[in-house]
Design a protein around this motif. Structure first.
Motif, short mmCIF file in Angstrom:
data_model
loop_
_atom_site.label_atom_id
_atom_site.label_comp_id
_atom_site.label_asym_id
_atom_site.label_seq_id
_atom_site.Cartn_x
_atom_site.Cartn_y
_atom_site.Cartn_z
N PHE A 15 46.53 58.19 37.42
CA PHE A 15 46.77 57.61 36.09
C PHE A 15 46.02 56.28 35.96
O PHE A 15 45.79 55.61 36.96
N ALA A 59 39.44 44.13 42.27
CA ALA A 59 38.43 45.17 42.12
C ALA A 59 38.90 46.50 42.70
O ALA A 59 38.43 47.55 42.30
N ASN A 60 39.82 46.46 43.65
CA ASN A 60 40.29 47.72 44.22
C ASN A 60 41.56 48.21 43.56
O ASN A 60 42.23 49.10 44.08
N VAL A 81 50.08 48.44 44.65
CA VAL A 81 48.91 49.21 45.08
C VAL A 81 48.91 50.56 44.38
O VAL A 81 49.88 51.32 44.48
N PRO A 82 47.83 50.89 43.68
CA PRO A 82 47.76 52.21 43.07
C PRO A 82 47.47 53.27 44.12
O PRO A 82 46.99 52.96 45.21
N LYS A 83 47.76 54.51 43.80
CA LYS A 83 47.54 55.59 44.76
C LYS A 83 46.09 55.66 45.15
O LYS A 83 45.74 55.82 46.31
N HIS A 84 45.22 55.59 44.16
CA HIS A 84 43.80 55.65 44.44
C HIS A 84 43.15 54.37 43.96
O HIS A 84 43.33 53.98 42.81
N ALA A 85 42.39 53.78 44.87
CA ALA A 85 41.83 52.48 44.54
C ALA A 85 40.71 52.61 43.53
O ALA A 85 39.91 53.53 43.58
N ARG A 86 40.70 51.76 42.53
CA ARG A 86 39.59 51.58 41.59
C ARG A 86 39.87 50.29 40.85
O ARG A 86 40.95 49.75 40.95
N GLN A 87 38.86 49.87 40.16
CA GLN A 87 38.92 48.55 39.56
C GLN A 87 40.08 48.39 38.59
O GLN A 87 40.38 49.28 37.79
N LEU A 96 43.92 52.95 56.58
CA LEU A 96 42.73 52.46 55.91
C LEU A 96 42.96 51.20 55.11
O LEU A 96 42.04 50.47 54.82
N THR A 106 54.19 50.48 45.99
CA THR A 106 53.27 51.56 45.66
C THR A 106 53.83 52.49 44.61
O THR A 106 53.17 53.42 44.18
N LYS A 135 49.70 56.59 57.72
CA LYS A 135 48.75 56.82 56.64
C LYS A 135 48.12 55.53 56.14
O LYS A 135 47.15 55.55 55.42
N ASP A 172 40.41 51.62 36.14
CA ASP A 172 39.34 52.59 35.90
C ASP A 172 39.85 54.00 36.16
O ASP A 172 40.92 54.18 36.73
N GLU A 213 53.76 55.69 34.72
CA GLU A 213 52.34 56.01 34.86
C GLU A 213 51.90 56.65 33.55
O GLU A 213 52.56 57.53 33.03
#
Lengths: 329, 877
Positions: free
Chosen positions: B141, B84-85, B110-116, B164, B175, B161, B135, B180
């Motif tokens: 991307f 989901a992340n 792991v994508p740069k920005h988490a989304r589903q 989180l 990562t 960094k 998403d 992309e």
């Protein structure tokens, strides 16, 4: 580039802090029970002054009439810039900066007031419905205009009226409102809608009971801390803006975080409530940022505007804006 | 919202007996036969024959959104899980960890920005590549292609960094994606294109499908559509892609990627899964939400349309794998044909094989072929000699009859029933009727009385209607002075009817003696006796019965009957009369029965005779013509005609003749039997007739011709056509072949022929009569020479020199046939591909031994291009 004119007719409202309890039923329904309403666009932003609600007409029916609820008299439409599926260069500055020059500045030049809402997923530019012909005229040269009608995207034809429109005056835009920068750092994030029920009580606590619970241990706003929280549920996508301390209250792996764990600092615009008629405020802030290639989020509320910039850039941003401020005066 | 995870199911790409169910955890099952000794207590029954054993559970990966199975053999059970992340985790199930697998398991992308993470797809060729569709994020991307073999990239995550992310074990984090794609949009589904493994088909939120080529990611083909979910490539047809949106499936052809080739009928509920069957061509299965049926679309009969206008046909079916429960997901078995496992929301699984549609075809020769799945069955009629003729299929009968020239005897028409086998009383009656009709017509022609001629073929029903001037006589019993009390009626029409019935042969005199003689000859004693009796000759009747009793294999009972008959008295209240009228019902032979019925009934009330259905119609009608008056007779005939028409009894043709009534009767006969052969031949006899113009008759004739063609009875068909054109001149076909000159373009048969529309134009070129008489080797229009035969190098029109190889003795044996053959030998023939050709006879003999064109340096395989060229007629005379 494509500019999508979304079909939501939006209302912008403000709920006074002391009156929030009479609205909580409706707000909880809008935020956590999307299947119970036909609302597709809901955003709640808490600032020290009030709660700002942006909601579509279906959602607006959920809110009671009250003396604590003040509504901006216009109906707003949301615009959304899409790169048209095109694969642009990868090193684009993100957020408002990207559209500052192409959308915000031209609108400011034509004296069109805009209301910004950045989310985790995208940026919405809200314009008054009555300004739409002017907006389309202004932006038709730069964008393919598409209008969403009943879920279908169709080409929107510019009315082509040019007569009577004021020629834009291309003057430098000084920053005219006072700026402040709170000390806390913010996180722009999202979560999987499937996990929303598991954190719903926590979110309710954060949304509605922040005033009572002093979880940060006696830190007051005098020390530069600001109470700021934003939740939006737009077309099924959740976006959250909260300060770093608040994120720690969430269980691991619930919030979407960026790999780099980036944090943002806020620039708050306005000493007096800004109102809805003045135009060019977003442009004043975003243009210098775009020039400096600094990514930003921008969230307008009922009374003030808020820009979020990367923590490492905050000094240079303040510097740049102050320079603009001084040259303006 | 409470049960957000609905179980999905995935087959192992290489182990046909393993699959994974994924909901909140991954469970690996092995499928095996139920009730086998190795079945343990923990197995779950999937069907009557199969059961599943749980092999392993993996609950290491929470928030699963999508799963993809590593496509290569090794490592065997490696799964990529999209969370989901947005993280993609490699995990494994039930493996004794070998080294390669161990290295990979636990690796996270792991994508740069988490989304589903919405979808995952392994590259089928370069299996290190894993594409993940995410998403949208405003600055990231939506499609990331990861290289699973890539090592931890040091520059990507500075330690401070990572605060989180909460991951300590960052050594397994990757990562930096390889590629992309798709900025500012969500990717809802994607798949690699099997034709070119560098190409990827993406479906994005903003209503578009796009094909990216990884070698040049800035270029793409894309199309706007709503159908952006679940893109999947047909495994049997790499250019065919299905995608769906809500309840609608669109089928795309990647070669013509502007709009869907077609869309399937919309379902009221949103679709949840669409999958091509891996074991059968063009079978697509779809599932909608909260449904207990799976819909199947069979597209194998769909040729890819050449134009936009072609609307392909799709056969839609639905199957219900488990009757009670709704289906959460399904998966086709990778190798077992048409087999799938379905899973319900509460993880009840069901092994299910979609039954293949059965397609069935009758051959023209009584065999039946049916296909089911990959099996083909042929059923043929039990061709044992013991099979009674009556039990044979009508197609078999018609074939046999066609071979024995049934219908072609136009002189002795009655003989046709013998050609048909001679065992069908209805056919016998029909052909006799037609025979008598023809005979009588000929008689009339001799007497130049053409006014009656039209009546003959219109049947007794119309003949008696026109009856006038009936006279009534009371005759004596022959050989005695006693008057009968039975009136007998005479008229010209009635005697005509009797002729058609075959009782009397010709002329005005009613003399049944020849008829009786012929019946005696055939051993039909009872019938003869009855006919004699009806002609008021008891003595003759008794004599016939006696003869019958004394004949070889004669029935001695006939003597007893004769005795009973001799006691006849016309006294109304006699014992004889009383006993006969009651005891006659016990007589087994219908003719004997009606004899006593006639003798014991009141004058004018002969129902016991007239409605005795065991007696032939012609005898009953003849009887009626003699003893029924002018009011009774038409009523009786009408009633009988109606009965015959209803039953489709060919004996009724006697009554209806070859009229519209006759066609009606024949229609119900054909409906009952399917015997278009008899129908065609019979109706052709009704020449100068409107009946031939009846569409039903034309239909029978056409069907019979098609049937002959289908049996490859081409000669029979030609004979039939000749026969037909003799009887029905309007059916002569127009000329179908013309030869035109290469130079002037004029038809070479037109310009030299006095009759412009003569089909057999080729008779002019070589042999019409004598071969030397009319030789045409140049175009009569422009005088340019005709093309040369590729074999003899003579100009066309030159007759073929005597066929080499034909023995001289044979030539004389069948002169007519040779002559016909010789005519055809001179005809033009050519290959439609290479346009070489020559005399038909030469070509025929050349291609008997060769498959290539006779022209040197031409490599055209003319003979193989001719699909009908290798067919042999099955009735080669």
């Amino acid at each position: 580039m494509e500019l999508h004119i979304l079909e939501h007719s939006l209302k912008v409202a403000s709920i006074a802090k002391e009156g929030i309890q009479i609205c909580t039923h409706g707000l909880i329904k809008l935020a956590f029970l999307p299947s119970k309403t036909r609302c597709k666009f809901f955003s709640l932003t808490e600032t020290p002054e009030d709660y700002t609600i942006i909601v579509d007409e279906d959602g607006f029916k959920e809110l009671p009439e009250s003396e604590y609820l003040s509504v901006a008299d216009a109906t707003w439409l949301a615009l959304n810039v899409v790169s048209g599926g095109g694969n642009a260069a990868s090193s684009q500055p993100i957020g408002v900066t990207k559209i500052a020059k192409s959308v915000i500045a031209p609108l400011a030049d034509h004296n069109i007031s805009v209301f910004m809402l950045s989310t985790y997923q995208t940026d919405f530019i809200l314009v008054r419905e009555r300004d739409l012909p002017m907006v389309m005229h202004t932006l038709s040269s730069e964008f393919t205009l598409l209008r969403v009608v009943n879920g279908e995207t169709v080409a929107a034809n510019s009315t082509g009226v040019t007569n009577g429109f004021v020629k834009p005056k291309l003057v430098p835009r000084p920053v005219i409102h006072p700026l402040s920068s709170p000390s806390n750092m913010f996180c722009v994030t999202s979560l999987d809608p499937d996990t929303l029920p598991s954190v719903a009580t926590l979110l309710m606590d954060v949304m509605f009971y922040s005033g009572g619970a002093k979880e940060t241990g006696g830190q007051s706003e005098d020390s530069g801390h600001i109470r700021f929280f934003s939740f939006s549920l737009i077309e099924g996508y959740i976006s959250l803006v909260m300060d770093e301390q608040t994120t720690r209250r969430f269980p691991n792996n619930v919030l979407f975080t960026s790999a780099s764990g980036e944090l943002w600092k806020m620039v708050r615009i306005g000493g007096q409530p800004l109102g809805f008629d003045e135009c060019g405020i977003v442009a004043q802030i975003s243009e210098p940022l775009a020039t400096a290639d600094i990514p930003a989020y921008y969230i307008s509320t009922f009374k003030f505007d808020h820009a979020l910039v990367p923590e490492e850039n905050i000094q240079s941003v303040i510097g740049a804006l102050r320079t603009n401020e001084s040259t303006g005066q | 919202m409470s049960s957000g995870y609905k179980p999905d199911i995935l087959w192992s790409p290489h182990h046909a007996d393993r699959y994974v169910i994924c909901d909140t955890e991954l469970s690996l099952y092995r499928i095996g036969p139920a009730g086998s000794p190795e079945t343990k207590a923990g197995t779950l029954p999937l069907s009557e024959e199969t059961a599943a054993t749980l092999l392993a559970i993996n609950s290491d990966t929470p928030y699963m959104k999508c799963v993809a199975w590593y496509p290569k053999h090794e490592p065997e059970c490696l799964l990529a899980v999209g969370q989901a992340n947005g993280r993609v985790v490699l995990t494994s199930l039930g493996q004794s960890h070998n080294s390669k697998c161990k290295e990979l398991v636990g690796k996270e992308f792991v994508p740069k920005h988490a989304r589903q993470c919405n979808t995952l797809a392994w590259n089928p060729v370069d299996s290190n590549w894993l594409a993940a569709g995410l998403d949208k994020h405003r600055a990231d991307f939506s499609v990331l292609i990861w290289d699973i073999s890539s090592k931890f990239s040091p520059e990507s995550v500075p330690a401070e960094k990572a605060r989180l992310s909460g991951d300590v074990d960052s050594g397994l984090l990757v990562t930096k994606p390889l590629y992309e794609l798709g900025q500012n949009d969500a990717c809802l589904s994607l798949c690699w294109l099997p034709r070119d493994h560098q190409k990827l088909l993406l479906a994005g939120m903003h209503r578009n499908l796009a094909i990216f080529d990884l070698r040049n990611t800035s270029q793409k083909t894309f199309v706007n559509t709503k159908a952006i979910q679940g893109v999947t490539v047909d495994p049997h047809f790499p250019d065919r892609v299905a995608s769906f949106f809500e309840g609608q499936v669109a089928i795309w052809d990647l070669r013509k990627f502007e709009k869907p080739v077609f869309t399937l009928t919309e379902q009221p509920k949103p679709l949840t899964k669409v999958a091509w069957c891996p074991t059968r061509m063009g079978l697509l299965a779809t599932l909608t939400r909260d449904s207990n049926i799976i819909r199947l679309y069979d597209m194998q009969h769909t040729p890819m349309p050449f134009g936009d206008e072609v609307e392909p046909t799709i056969i839609e079916r639905s199957v219900q794998p488990c009757s009670e429960s709704i289906i959460s997901s399904f998966a086709w078995h990778p190798s077992a044909q048409n087999r799938m496992v379905v899973v319900s929301p509460n993880r009840v699984m069901n092994d299910f094989t979609v039954f293949e549609r059965i397609s069935l075809a009758w051959s023209s020769t009584t065999s039946l072929m049916w296909a089911c799945g990959r099996h083909l069955y042929e059923c043929t009629e039990d061709g044992g000699q013991g099979a009674a003729a009556a039990d044979k299929d009508i197609a078999t009968k018609m074939r046999e009859r066609a071979q024995s020239h049934y219908g072609h005897d136009t002189v002795q028409v009655w003989r046709n029933h013998v050609l048909a086998g001679g065992d069908d009383p209805q056919l016998r009656s029909l052909w006799y009727t037609l025979h008598f009709m023809k005979q009588y017509t000929e008689n009339l022609e001799q007497k130049q009385q053409s006014n009656k001629q039209s009546l003959i073929y219109s049947g007794i029903k119309n003949i008696v209607k026109s009856s006038s001037g009936t006279t009534e006589t009371r005759r004596c019993w022959s050989g005695s002075d006693r008057q009968t009390d039975v009136p007998r009626y005479h008229s010209e029409e009635r005697s005509l009817a009797l002729q058609l019935c075959g009782w009397i042969s010709r002329g005005p005199d009613i003399d049944v003696e020849p008829f009786l003689k012929s019946l005696e000859q055939e051993g039909e004693w009872e019938r003869a006796a009855a006919v004699a009796l009806f002609n008021l000759d008891i003595r003759r009747a008794i004599q016939i019965l006696n003869k019958g009793a004394s004949a070889e294999k004669g029935d001695l009972n006939l003597n007893v009957v004769a005795m009973a008959l001799s006691g006849y008295t016309d006294e109304k209240n006699s014992l004889w009369r009383e006993m006969c009228s009651s005891l006659r019902l016990q007589l087994k032979k219908a003719h004997l029965c009606i004899m006593f019925a006639f003798l014991t009934s009141e004058p004018g009330a002969f129902d016991a005779v007239l409605y005795e259905s065991r007696v032939a119609v012609r005898d009953r009608v003849a009887f009626a013509c003699m003893f029924l008056n002018d009011t009774q007779l038409p009523r009786y005939i009408d009633k009988l005609t109606y009965e015959m028409k209803e039953a489709g009894n060919l004996e009724g043709i006697l009554l209806t003749g070859l009229t519209k009534d006759g066609v009606d009767l024949m229609e119900s006969y054909v409906d009952r039997t399917g015997d278009v052969q008899t129908a065609s031949f019979c109706m052709l006899k009704g020449s100068p007739g409107e009946v031939l113009k009846d569409p039903r008759v034309q239909c029978w004739i056409e069907n019979y011709r098609n049937l002959l063609d289908a049996w490859r009875f081409w000669h029979k068909r030609a004979e039939f056509d000749i026969h037909r054109s003799k009887l029905d001149p309007s059916s002569k076909p127009l000329p179908q072949v013309f030869v035109s000159c290469n130079f002037c373009g004029k038809s070479i048969s037109y310009s030299c022929s006095a009759i412009p529309h003569q089909g057999r134009g080729f008779s002019q070129y070589g042999v019409s009569g004598s071969p030397t008489k009319s030789k045409v080797t140049s175009c009569p229009g422009c005088r340019k020479p005709l093309p040369r035969c590729a074999l003899c190098l003579m100009n066309m029109g030159t007759p073929v020199s005597s066929c080499p190889g034909t023995g001289k003795a044979d030539e004389k044996a069948d002169l007519t046939r040779d002559k016909k053959l010789a005519q055809f030998n001179n005809w033009f023939t050519w290959c439609h591909n290479c346009r070489h050709g020559g005399h038909a006879g030469h070509m025929l003999s050349w291609f008997r031994d060769h498959s290539e064109c006779p022209v040197s340096a031409c490599t055209c395989k003319c003979m193989q291009l001719d699909t009908t060229g290798n067919l042999v007629p099955s009735d080669s005379a």
